[in-house]
Design a protein around this motif. Structure first.
Motif, PDB file in Angstrom:
ATOM      1  N   PHE A 153       0.813  -1.198  -0.086  1.00 35.28           N
ATOM      2  CA  PHE A 153      -0.178  -0.054  -0.118  1.00 35.28           C
ATOM      3  C   PHE A 153       0.933   1.349   0.079  1.00 35.28           C
ATOM      4  N   GLY A 154       2.037   1.083   0.140  1.00 37.51           N
ATOM      5  CA  GLY A 154       3.060   2.058   0.074  1.00 37.51           C
ATOM      6  C   GLY A 154       2.736   3.612   0.691  1.00 37.51           C
ATOM      7  N   GLU A 155       2.898   4.486  -0.178  1.00 34.87           N
ATOM      8  CA  GLU A 155       2.466   5.949   0.067  1.00 34.87           C
ATOM      9  C   GLU A 155       0.913   6.181   0.507  1.00 34.87           C
ATOM     10  N   ARG A 156       0.010   5.195   0.291  1.00 30.18           N
ATOM     11  CA  ARG A 156      -1.510   5.438   0.501  1.00 30.18           C
ATOM     12  C   ARG A 156      -1.401   5.322   2.112  1.00 30.18           C
ATOM     13  N   ILE A 157      -0.671   4.658   2.412  1.00 28.46           N
ATOM     14  CA  ILE A 157      -0.841   4.636   4.055  1.00 28.46           C
ATOM     15  C   ILE A 157       0.294   5.140   4.833  1.00 28.46           C
ATOM     16  N   ALA A 158       1.345   5.373   4.386  1.00 23.63           N
ATOM     17  CA  ALA A 158       2.610   6.388   4.752  1.00 23.63           C
ATOM     18  C   ALA A 158       2.030   7.689   5.370  1.00 23.63           C
ATOM     19  N   GLY A 159       1.353   8.285   4.905  1.00 26.26           N
ATOM     20  CA  GLY A 159       0.787   9.592   5.510  1.00 26.26           C
ATOM     21  C   GLY A 159      -0.191   9.583   6.548  1.00 26.26           C
ATOM     22  N   LYS A 160      -0.661   8.464   6.729  1.00 26.43           N
ATOM     23  CA  LYS A 160      -1.882   8.198   7.585  1.00 26.43           C
ATOM     24  C   LYS A 160      -1.613   7.530   8.872  1.00 26.43           C
ATOM     25  N   VAL A 161      -0.371   7.094   9.152  1.00 26.45           N
ATOM     26  CA  VAL A 161      -0.024   6.488  10.365  1.00 26.45           C
ATOM     27  C   VAL A 161       0.868   7.536  11.186  1.00 26.45           C
ATOM     28  N   PRO A 162       0.250   7.754  12.490  1.00 24.30           N
ATOM     29  CA  PRO A 162       0.980   8.851  13.439  1.00 24.30           C
ATOM     30  C   PRO A 162       2.013   8.101  13.867  1.00 24.30           C
ATOM     31  N   LEU A 163       3.193   8.253  13.357  1.00 23.30           N
ATOM     32  CA  LEU A 163       4.523   7.720  13.734  1.00 23.30           C
ATOM     33  C   LEU A 163       4.830   8.032  15.179  1.00 23.30           C
ATOM     34  N   LYS A 164       4.546   9.330  15.485  1.00 20.42           N
ATOM     35  CA  LYS A 164       4.819   9.751  17.025  1.00 20.42           C
ATOM     36  C   LYS A 164       4.024   8.842  17.939  1.00 20.42           C
ATOM     37  N   LEU A 165       2.801   8.650  17.602  1.00 17.78           N
ATOM     38  CA  LEU A 165       2.007   7.852  18.523  1.00 17.78           C
ATOM     39  C   LEU A 165       2.685   6.408  18.574  1.00 17.78           C
ATOM     40  N   VAL A 166       2.799   5.935  17.479  1.00 19.05           N
ATOM     41  CA  VAL A 166       3.275   4.455  17.437  1.00 19.05           C
ATOM     42  C   VAL A 166       4.696   4.360  18.043  1.00 19.05           C
ATOM     43  N   HIS A 167       5.506   5.341  17.927  1.00 17.14           N
ATOM     44  CA  HIS A 167       6.686   4.977  18.359  1.00 17.14           C
ATOM     45  C   HIS A 167       6.651   5.301  20.135  1.00 17.14           C
ATOM     46  N   GLY A 168       5.815   6.128  20.332  1.00 19.39           N
ATOM     47  CA  GLY A 168       5.751   6.149  21.912  1.00 19.39           C
ATOM     48  C   GLY A 168       4.963   4.867  22.575  1.00 19.39           C
ATOM     49  N   LEU A 169       3.915   4.320  21.828  1.00 19.42           N
ATOM     50  CA  LEU A 169       3.490   2.999  22.287  1.00 19.42           C
ATOM     51  C   LEU A 169       4.754   1.803  22.472  1.00 19.42           C
ATOM     52  N   ALA A 170       5.363   1.913  21.424  1.00 21.59           N
ATOM     53  CA  ALA A 170       6.443   0.984  21.355  1.00 21.59           C
ATOM     54  C   ALA A 170       7.465   1.425  22.585  1.00 21.59           C
ATOM     55  N   ALA A 171       7.663   2.520  22.812  1.00 22.48           N
ATOM     56  CA  ALA A 171       8.732   2.959  23.991  1.00 22.48           C
ATOM     57  C   ALA A 171       8.057   2.724  25.142  1.00 22.48           C
ATOM     58  N   LEU A 172       7.007   2.867  25.272  1.00 20.11           N
ATOM     59  CA  LEU A 172       6.181   2.628  26.497  1.00 20.11           C
ATOM     60  C   LEU A 172       6.203   1.321  26.782  1.00 20.11           C
ATOM     61  N   ILE A 173       5.874   0.307  25.875  1.00 21.80           N
ATOM     62  CA  ILE A 173       6.115  -1.231  25.968  1.00 21.80           C
ATOM     63  C   ILE A 173       7.616  -1.789  26.629  1.00 21.80           C
ATOM     64  N   PHE A 174       8.515  -0.823  25.931  1.00 24.14           N
ATOM     65  CA  PHE A 174       9.774  -1.340  26.324  1.00 24.14           C
ATOM     66  C   PHE A 174      10.175  -0.884  27.674  1.00 24.14           C
ATOM     67  N   ALA A 175       9.695   0.318  27.774  1.00 21.95           N
ATOM     68  CA  ALA A 175       9.972   0.914  29.189  1.00 21.95           C
ATOM     69  C   ALA A 175       9.354  -0.121  30.441  1.00 21.95           C
ATOM     70  N   VAL A 176       8.008  -0.344  30.165  1.00 21.03           N
ATOM     71  CA  VAL A 176       7.226  -1.222  30.950  1.00 21.03           C
ATOM     72  C   VAL A 176       8.087  -2.718  31.229  1.00 21.03           C
ATOM     73  N   LEU A 177       8.420  -3.286  30.183  1.00 23.25           N
ATOM     74  CA  LEU A 177       9.339  -4.417  30.211  1.00 23.25           C
ATOM     75  C   LEU A 177      10.558  -4.249  31.042  1.00 23.25           C
ATOM     76  N   GLY A 178      11.362  -3.145  30.723  1.00 20.04           N
ATOM     77  CA  GLY A 178      12.533  -2.636  31.472  1.00 20.04           C
ATOM     78  C   GLY A 178      12.263  -2.844  33.082  1.00 20.04           C
ATOM     79  N   VAL A 179      11.394  -2.011  33.188  1.00 24.77           N
ATOM     80  CA  VAL A 179      10.872  -1.637  34.616  1.00 24.77           C
ATOM     81  C   VAL A 179      10.650  -2.950  35.542  1.00 24.77           C
ATOM     82  N   LEU A 180       9.697  -4.028  34.802  1.00 20.35           N
ATOM     83  CA  LEU A 180       9.243  -4.966  35.105  1.00 20.35           C
ATOM     84  C   LEU A 180      10.358  -6.067  35.493  1.00 20.35           C
ATOM     85  N   THR A 181      11.395  -5.975  34.412  1.00 17.12           N
ATOM     86  CA  THR A 181      12.405  -6.954  34.383  1.00 17.12           C
ATOM     87  C   THR A 181      13.520  -6.440  35.623  1.00 17.12           C
ATOM     88  N   LEU A 182      13.698  -5.166  35.636  1.00 21.96           N
ATOM     89  CA  LEU A 182      14.648  -4.703  37.253  1.00 21.96           C
ATOM     90  C   LEU A 182      13.719  -4.985  38.158  1.00 21.96           C
TER      91      LEU A 182
END
Length: 191
Positions: A153-182
């Motif tokens: 779908f290339g360019e049709r979806i590229a502009g519609k995905v809020p990258l900051k939100l997705v990256h924020g969610l991924a960062a949050l998951i990694f942070a939670v895993l990090g804290v839980l592991t520690l």
């Protein structure tokens, strides 16, 4: 099943906006042959992430449980920070077209994944979970979930995905895993 699902989710989120997804967009625009591109992504991801998971499993065997807990916890927290840094496509990775669609994709993706966020995440996930097969399967499915739509779908979806939100969610998951592991949440896994 937990290792597979967590690996799939983390890599799918981490891959959105990553340089390999940008590479998928580039290859799709250049070749307009999605099937060999997807096949190249699949083979490259399995090879790359199997290697990364083997490293993660080896690291978990070499380090004691207490050291491993700290290494993993801090690694997940570092990944949380790193995921917020946007990637760019390297010019060298887009000059491989002389090898044909499948081989160009396989080589480009394998090289692009070396030292990339998702490869490092695979090392950490394989060290965290005692199932290399589940981690490699999950990270591969995660890569495909993020990259197959980019190819088709290339360019049709590229502009519609809020990258900051997705990256924020991924960062949050990694942070939670990090804290839980520690905090010792991985005690059932020996660390």
């Amino acid at each position: 099943m937990e290792a597979f699902l967590i690996s799939t989710g983390i890599v799918a989120l981490a891959e959105i906006g990553d340089k390999t997804q940008l590479l998928a967009f580039l290859l799709a625009a250049r070749f307009r042959r999605p099937l060999p591109i997807v096949a190249g992504i699949f083979v490259a991801t399995i090879a790359n992430h199997a290697f990364a998971a083997a490293v993660g499993a080896l690291v978990s065997q070499l380090l004691g449980p207490n050291v491993m807990r700290w290494v993993l916890g801090l690694s997940f927290l570092a990944m949380a920070a790193w995921i917020l840094v946007p990637d760019e496509i390297d010019e060298e990775e887009s000059k491989l077209a002389r090898y044909g669609v499948f081989l160009t994709t396989l080589i480009a993706f394998f090289l692009a994944e070396m030292g990339d966020k998702t490869q490092i995440a695979t090392v950490a996930l394989a060290a965290r979970f005692q199932s290399m097969a589940a981690v490699v399967a999950g990270t591969t499915v995660g890569m495909l979930l993020a990259n197959v739509p980019a190819v088709y779908f290339g360019e049709r979806i590229a502009g519609k995905v809020p990258l900051k939100l997705v990256h924020g969610l991924a960062a949050l998951i990694f942070a939670v895993l990090g804290v839980l592991t520690l905090l010792g949440a991985g005690a059932q896994f020996g660390f």
